[in-house]
Design an enzyme around this catalytic site. Structure first.
Site, short mmCIF file in Angstrom:
data_model
loop_
_atom_site.label_atom_id
_atom_site.label_comp_id
_atom_site.label_asym_id
_atom_site.label_seq_id
_atom_site.Cartn_x
_atom_site.Cartn_y
_atom_site.Cartn_z
N ARG A 76 0.81 -1.23 0.00
CA ARG A 76 0.00 0.00 0.00
C ARG A 76 0.83 1.27 0.00
O ARG A 76 0.36 2.32 0.44
CB ARG A 76 -0.92 -0.01 1.22
CG ARG A 76 -1.92 -1.11 1.28
CD ARG A 76 -2.65 -1.15 2.62
NE ARG A 76 -1.75 -1.52 3.71
CZ ARG A 76 -2.05 -1.41 5.00
NH1 ARG A 76 -3.21 -0.90 5.37
NH2 ARG A 76 -1.19 -1.79 5.94
N CYS A 77 2.07 1.22 -0.49
CA CYS A 77 2.95 2.40 -0.43
C CYS A 77 2.32 3.62 -1.06
O CYS A 77 2.43 4.74 -0.54
CB CYS A 77 4.30 2.08 -1.08
SG CYS A 77 4.17 1.45 -2.76
N TRP A 78 1.62 3.43 -2.19
CA TRP A 78 1.00 4.55 -2.89
C TRP A 78 -0.10 5.20 -2.05
O TRP A 78 -0.24 6.43 -2.04
CB TRP A 78 0.43 4.07 -4.22
CG TRP A 78 -0.61 2.99 -4.10
CD1 TRP A 78 -0.42 1.71 -3.69
CD2 TRP A 78 -1.99 3.11 -4.39
NE1 TRP A 78 -1.59 1.00 -3.71
CE2 TRP A 78 -2.58 1.84 -4.15
CE3 TRP A 78 -2.80 4.15 -4.86
CZ2 TRP A 78 -3.94 1.59 -4.33
CZ3 TRP A 78 -4.15 3.90 -5.05
CH2 TRP A 78 -4.71 2.64 -4.79
N ALA A 83 1.52 7.08 0.89
CA ALA A 83 2.12 8.34 0.42
C ALA A 83 1.05 9.42 0.29
O ALA A 83 1.24 10.56 0.75
CB ALA A 83 2.82 8.12 -0.91
#
Length: 228
Positions: A70-72, A75
């Site tokens: 889920r990095c996006w 961010a």
């Protein structure tokens, strides 16, 4: 012409390798050093501007996506989080990455099934169908997807819908939902082969989406509709 490689071939390769000083230099450098460091162009590197025009005024504790992709989403939510902390003069604040993940999965499932309905005339063993069923509900995403989710569903504080085991460790959840979606895709294609019209197939898709919603509620929890 023989197909196998012989010892004499290897001896020839070795002899030619040792004759080239560039090969020896590269070997000596790579044996005990990382390729990225060895191949770095220092002239280009020194020209990179390491100063920034925008600095974050307030440092906040790091958020942790753990064993998920889920990095996006993290961010995007962290960008929004900064403004909330600044505007409300808080020491810390987090939006619910769990809430965001729930609706991301739900939208991806619907998108997948709609693509199956749009490709009913394609062969089941074709490259397009193989690609569609390969990973229909993975964690990854991009900026336009994040914006669409925020505009459609909004967001809530993390305290209202905190992290769960399967949001931080999403592999098994993704595997089970993927299997269910592949099963649904097979059912829709089989029904189409029997002559079922598109209106009835789309009604079946809505019932399938209810099953996906139920699975997400079991893994992630039911999203709140309001909070104090």
């Amino acid at each position: 012409m023989r197909k196998n490689i012989s010892i004499s071939d290897i001896k020839k390769y070795k002899k030619k390798f040792l004759k080239n000083n560039n090969n020896i230099t590269s070997r000596n450098a790579l044996i005990k050093n990382d390729l990225n460091n060895v191949s770095l162009n220092w002239e280009n590197f020194t020209q990179i501007n390491h100063h920034f025009s925008h600095l974050i005024k307030k440092e906040l504790p790091a958020t942790n996506q753990k064993a998920s992709g889920r990095c996006w989403g993290f961010a995007g939510l962290n960008l929004m989080r900064l403004k909330v902390v600044e505007n409300l003069n808080l020491d810390n604040f987090e939006f619910s990455q769990n809430y965001f993940m729930f609706f991301d999965k739900l939208e991806k499932a619907n998108y997948f099934l709609e693509n199956i309905l749009a490709t009913l005339d394609r062969p089941s063993d074709g490259r397009l169908i193989s690609w569609l069923v390969s990973s229909p509900i993975q964690d990854g995403g991009q900026w336009d997807m994040f914006v669409n989710l925020m505009e459609k569903y909004g967001i809530v504080p993390q305290s209202v819908m905190p992290e769960r085991f399967h949001t931080s460790n999403s592999r098994s959840m993704n595997q089970l939902i993927t299997r269910q979606l592949r099963k649904f895709a097979s059912i829709l294609r089989l029904e189409n082969n029997k002559g079922t019209n598109l209106a009835k197939l789309r009604k079946m898709k809505l019932d399938m989406m209810e099953d996906i919603y139920n699975m997400l509620c079991m893994f992630i929890g039911k999203p709140p509709e309001s909070f104090d």
